[in-house]
Design a protein around this motif. Structure first.
Motif, mmCIF file in Angstrom:
data_model
loop_
_atom_site.group_PDB
_atom_site.id
_atom_site.type_symbol
_atom_site.label_atom_id
_atom_site.label_comp_id
_atom_site.label_asym_id
_atom_site.label_seq_id
_atom_site.Cartn_x
_atom_site.Cartn_y
_atom_site.Cartn_z
ATOM 1 N N SER A 13 3.389 -0.203 1.849
ATOM 2 C CA SER A 13 3.230 -1.089 3.012
ATOM 3 C C SER A 13 2.147 -2.137 2.775
ATOM 4 O O SER A 13 2.289 -3.280 3.196
ATOM 5 C CB SER A 13 2.957 -0.288 4.281
ATOM 6 O OG SER A 13 1.836 0.544 4.146
ATOM 7 N N MET A 14 1.084 -1.760 2.064
ATOM 8 C CA MET A 14 0.029 -2.731 1.749
ATOM 9 C C MET A 14 0.554 -3.777 0.770
ATOM 10 O O MET A 14 0.280 -4.964 0.915
ATOM 11 C CB MET A 14 -1.195 -2.011 1.175
ATOM 12 C CG MET A 14 -2.351 -2.941 0.850
ATOM 13 S SD MET A 14 -2.981 -3.887 2.254
ATOM 14 C CE MET A 14 -3.765 -2.606 3.189
ATOM 15 N N TYR A 15 1.324 -3.347 -0.233
ATOM 16 C CA TYR A 15 1.893 -4.286 -1.205
ATOM 17 C C TYR A 15 2.853 -5.257 -0.517
ATOM 18 O O TYR A 15 2.830 -6.455 -0.780
ATOM 19 C CB TYR A 15 2.609 -3.521 -2.320
ATOM 20 C CG TYR A 15 3.175 -4.395 -3.408
ATOM 21 C CD1 TYR A 15 2.342 -5.172 -4.199
ATOM 22 C CD2 TYR A 15 4.539 -4.439 -3.659
ATOM 23 C CE1 TYR A 15 2.852 -5.971 -5.211
ATOM 24 C CE2 TYR A 15 5.062 -5.226 -4.662
ATOM 25 C CZ TYR A 15 4.212 -5.993 -5.436
ATOM 26 O OH TYR A 15 4.731 -6.786 -6.428
ATOM 27 N N ASN A 16 3.665 -4.747 0.394
ATOM 28 C CA ASN A 16 4.575 -5.602 1.153
ATOM 29 C C ASN A 16 3.794 -6.669 1.910
ATOM 30 O O ASN A 16 4.157 -7.851 1.905
ATOM 31 C CB ASN A 16 5.408 -4.748 2.100
ATOM 32 C CG ASN A 16 6.312 -5.559 2.990
ATOM 33 O OD1 ASN A 16 6.011 -5.758 4.167
ATOM 34 N ND2 ASN A 16 7.420 -6.028 2.449
ATOM 35 N N PHE A 17 2.702 -6.271 2.555
ATOM 36 C CA PHE A 17 1.862 -7.222 3.286
ATOM 37 C C PHE A 17 1.244 -8.253 2.341
ATOM 38 O O PHE A 17 1.296 -9.465 2.601
ATOM 39 C CB PHE A 17 0.752 -6.496 4.051
ATOM 40 C CG PHE A 17 -0.325 -7.409 4.559
ATOM 41 C CD1 PHE A 17 -0.074 -8.292 5.601
ATOM 42 C CD2 PHE A 17 -1.579 -7.409 3.981
ATOM 43 C CE1 PHE A 17 -1.069 -9.155 6.065
ATOM 44 C CE2 PHE A 17 -2.572 -8.256 4.434
ATOM 45 C CZ PHE A 17 -2.320 -9.131 5.478
#
Length: 166
Positions: A13-17
């Protein structure tokens, strides 16, 4: 009107952001265009004398691979090492505020403090300024996603809101 849900920030989720945030900005776009341009020049110049055209291919690939890789390593560090992301964040949305709770600490903002709301395939991103956002992972919101969308639509200024149909 009230909605409550819990979000656990993962590396994914952090990488997506980070990918969304970077490639929506100038540096991400310039890096992407430069990488594609250098690779295209390599293939266009191969028919010529061929001297050192491999350098264009090398730097083109570097531009296209380096930034996503550094964003991934940054996502790993933030999701695993940042104490804020070690435990789930509990969100309580009311008509007046967005409250965030974690353990004994909590904070809140009012709806007019939202900078902008954007959506990716995996998340709803509620920016509180140009760089920071609440990352609401849709799969973790479960049955609250529809209620959250409804609240965002009603409580955030339309010019700040960019949600996909859903």
């Amino acid at each position: 009107m009230k909605s409550e849900f819990e979000i656990n920030i993962t590396t994914k989720s952090m990488y997506n952001f980070l990918m969304y945030h970077t490639y929506r900005g100038a540096s991400g776009i310039v890096g992407l265009v430069a990488g594609i341009g250098l690779i295209a020049y390599y293939f266009a110049a191969r028919g010529g004398d061929g001297r050192n055209t491999w350098v264009y291919l090398f730097f083109g690939i570097l531009f296209l691979v380096y930034q996503p890789w550094t964003l991934y390593t940054r996502a790993v560090k933030q999701a695993r090492l940042n104490p804020v992301f070690r435990h789930p964040l509990q969100y309580v949305l009311t008509e007046q505020t967005i409250e965030v709770h974690q353990g004994e600490s909590s904070s809140q903002i009012t709806w007019d403090q939202i900078y902008v709301v954007r959506e990716t395939r995996q998340s709803i991103l509620v920016y509180t300024n140009t760089k920071n956002a609440f990352i609401w992972v849709k799969s973790q919101m479960k049955d609250q996603e529809a209620a959250v969308r409804d609240m965002l639509t009603k409580l955030v200024e339309p010019k700040k809101l960019k949600l996909k149909r859903g």
